[in-house]
Design an enzyme around this catalytic site. Structure first.
Site, PDB file in Angstrom:
ATOM      1  N   HIS A  63       0.680  -1.103  -0.126  1.00  0.00           N
ATOM      2  CA  HIS A  63       0.061  -0.060  -0.045  1.00  0.00           C
ATOM      3  C   HIS A  63       0.934   1.228   0.119  1.00  0.00           C
ATOM      4  O   HIS A  63       2.007   0.987   0.135  1.00  0.00           O
ATOM      5  CB  HIS A  63      -0.941  -0.025   1.198  1.00  0.00           C
ATOM      6  CG  HIS A  63      -0.282   0.124   2.517  1.00  0.00           C
ATOM      7  ND1 HIS A  63       0.408  -0.968   3.063  1.00  0.00           N
ATOM      8  CD2 HIS A  63      -0.376   1.126   3.350  1.00  0.00           C
ATOM      9  CE1 HIS A  63       0.904  -0.743   4.209  1.00  0.00           C
ATOM     10  NE2 HIS A  63       0.512   0.777   4.390  1.00  0.00           N
ATOM     11  N   ASP A  67       5.783   4.780   5.190  1.00  0.00           N
ATOM     12  CA  ASP A  67       6.623   3.659   5.811  1.00  0.00           C
ATOM     13  C   ASP A  67       6.780   2.366   5.055  1.00  0.00           C
ATOM     14  O   ASP A  67       7.514   1.564   5.432  1.00  0.00           O
ATOM     15  CB  ASP A  67       6.221   3.577   7.262  1.00  0.00           C
ATOM     16  CG  ASP A  67       4.617   2.908   7.323  1.00  0.00           C
ATOM     17  OD1 ASP A  67       3.836   3.272   6.544  1.00  0.00           O
ATOM     18  OD2 ASP A  67       4.422   2.223   8.354  1.00  0.00           O
ATOM     19  N   HIS A  68       6.198   2.439   3.828  1.00  0.00           N
ATOM     20  CA  HIS A  68       6.188   1.141   2.852  1.00  0.00           C
ATOM     21  C   HIS A  68       6.697   1.445   1.568  1.00  0.00           C
ATOM     22  O   HIS A  68       7.030   0.739   0.894  1.00  0.00           O
ATOM     23  CB  HIS A  68       4.737   0.513   2.828  1.00  0.00           C
ATOM     24  CG  HIS A  68       4.131  -0.028   4.223  1.00  0.00           C
ATOM     25  ND1 HIS A  68       4.140  -1.361   4.489  1.00  0.00           N
ATOM     26  CD2 HIS A  68       3.692   0.514   5.191  1.00  0.00           C
ATOM     27  CE1 HIS A  68       3.816  -1.452   5.704  1.00  0.00           C
ATOM     28  NE2 HIS A  68       3.524  -0.341   6.092  1.00  0.00           N
ATOM     29  N   ASP A 211      -0.399  -3.870   5.821  1.00  0.00           N
ATOM     30  CA  ASP A 211      -1.310  -3.375   7.010  1.00  0.00           C
ATOM     31  C   ASP A 211      -2.646  -3.570   7.019  1.00  0.00           C
ATOM     32  O   ASP A 211      -3.264  -3.470   5.790  1.00  0.00           O
ATOM     33  CB  ASP A 211      -0.703  -1.917   7.053  1.00  0.00           C
ATOM     34  CG  ASP A 211       0.259  -1.804   7.530  1.00  0.00           C
ATOM     35  OD1 ASP A 211       1.358  -2.622   7.548  1.00  0.00           O
ATOM     36  OD2 ASP A 211       0.747  -0.438   7.741  1.00  0.00           O
ATOM     37  N   HIS A 269       5.760  -5.227  11.645  1.00  0.00           N
ATOM     38  CA  HIS A 269       5.391  -3.978  11.720  1.00  0.00           C
ATOM     39  C   HIS A 269       4.980  -3.479  13.238  1.00  0.00           C
ATOM     40  O   HIS A 269       3.843  -3.467  13.656  1.00  0.00           O
ATOM     41  CB  HIS A 269       4.020  -3.947  11.053  1.00  0.00           C
ATOM     42  CG  HIS A 269       3.463  -2.601  10.433  1.00  0.00           C
ATOM     43  ND1 HIS A 269       2.564  -2.013  11.432  1.00  0.00           N
ATOM     44  CD2 HIS A 269       3.867  -1.940   9.496  1.00  0.00           C
ATOM     45  CE1 HIS A 269       2.398  -0.707  10.833  1.00  0.00           C
ATOM     46  NE2 HIS A 269       2.897  -0.459   9.621  1.00  0.00           N
TER      47      HIS A 269
END
Length: 307
Positions: A63, A67-68, A211, A269
């Protein structure tokens, strides 16, 4: 076939955990590496491993939260500087291509290799003779996906030593025996190939979730996985917070692994507020539901053996 965790933290980098990135190392299988998510600082994490960016063949982005993905333009640029020439396929939600190409254009970065972008959708997004990758839409406020990587079954190998012991000459006959055929040798002996082929090996399954809130369909998607990698942003007592912020608790992740009949669960995570002792408690909470649960740390390597 190994998983190497390059970042196991949530939201922002911390001293003890970088943000999300995971390498699926397929060096024996295809001499390539697949990357799942690419948070800020991923290329710095790679410098502390044996991973060669030139071997990265595919990148899967779950996504578009920073932070990804914030590490992606830098990694692609460095790969080019280091002499990478082979193309990369990048799988991700709508908008990812615009983000990457705009970043490269604004910084006047010219890559030495082509990029191919594949927009994610539910169902099979990649398949060849060795592997297939399926995708499932999760529940995270924005489009977030899980990936199920399935390896093709391995045929049994021809037991050459047994054939040599019987003075059966090598050559085209070995190919027929490998196929299980019955052949007649020049000296009149009849050999059944099925007697000289080892047992086949079932392909391995790895399911990697982006997530997400807890959802019942996750266990169906991850059914019979050898390894499940699932976020664990909140502890078991914070289910309401997890739902409000579109995340999962330790025990919810463990329930998914248990219902899926998985062999192993790896939690990732992790919020920076969970330090050593608190992080250990997260692992224990999951183990109370699913015994073979492990809390990932940056640079952990997990081998995925055949059953």
């Amino acid at each position: 076939m190994e998983l190497e965790f390059l970042g196991t933290g949530a939201g922002v980098p911390a001293k003890h955990r970088n943000v999300s990135s995971l390498a699926l190392k397929l060096l024996d299988e295809r001499n390539k590496i697949w990357l799942f998510d690419c948070g800020e600082g991923t290329q710095m994490q790679i410098l502390r491993t044996n991973i060669r960016p030139r071997k990265i063949e595919k990148i899967f982005i779950s996504h578009l939260h920073g932070d990804h993905i914030f590490g992606l333009p830098g990694l692609l640029s460095s790969r080019s500087f280091q002499g990478g020439e082979e193309p990369i396929e990048i799988y991700g939600p709508a908008g990812l291509e615009k983000y990457v190409r705009t970043s490269l254009q604004v910084t006047k970065t010219h890559l030495s290799y082509p990029l191919q972008f594949i927009e994610l959708h539910e169902g099979t997004i990649f398949e060849d003779k060795q592997f297939s990758v399926e995708c499932m839409l999760l529940d995270h406020g924005i489009d977030s996906y899980g990936f199920r990587v399935t390896e093709a079954d391995h045929d049994g190998t021809l037991q050459v030593e047994k054939l040599a012991a019987l003075n059966i000459p090598a050559g085209p006959i070995f190919g027929k025996l490998k196929q299980g055929q019955t052949v007649t040798l020049a000296d009149g002996r009849t050999i059944n190939g099925q007697d000289f082929v080892g047992e086949s090996k079932k392909g391995r399954i790895v399911t990697i979730f982006g997530d997400t809130r807890f959802t019942n369909k996750s266990s169906r998607f991850a059914k019979d996985s050898d390894v499940i990698v699932h976020e664990s942003t909140f502890n078991k007592d914070e289910a309401k917070l997890a739902k409000a912020y579109f995340h999962t608790t330790t025990q919810q992740a463990a329930m998914i692994a248990k219902e899926a009949g998985a062999k192993k669960l790896i939690l990732t995570h992790i919020s920076a507020r969970y330090l050593a002792k608190e992080a250990q408690m997260l692992e224990e909470e999951a183990q109370a539901v699913f015994a073979n649960s492990q809390l990932a740390k940056d640079f952990d390597i997990v081998e995925i053996p055949f059953a």
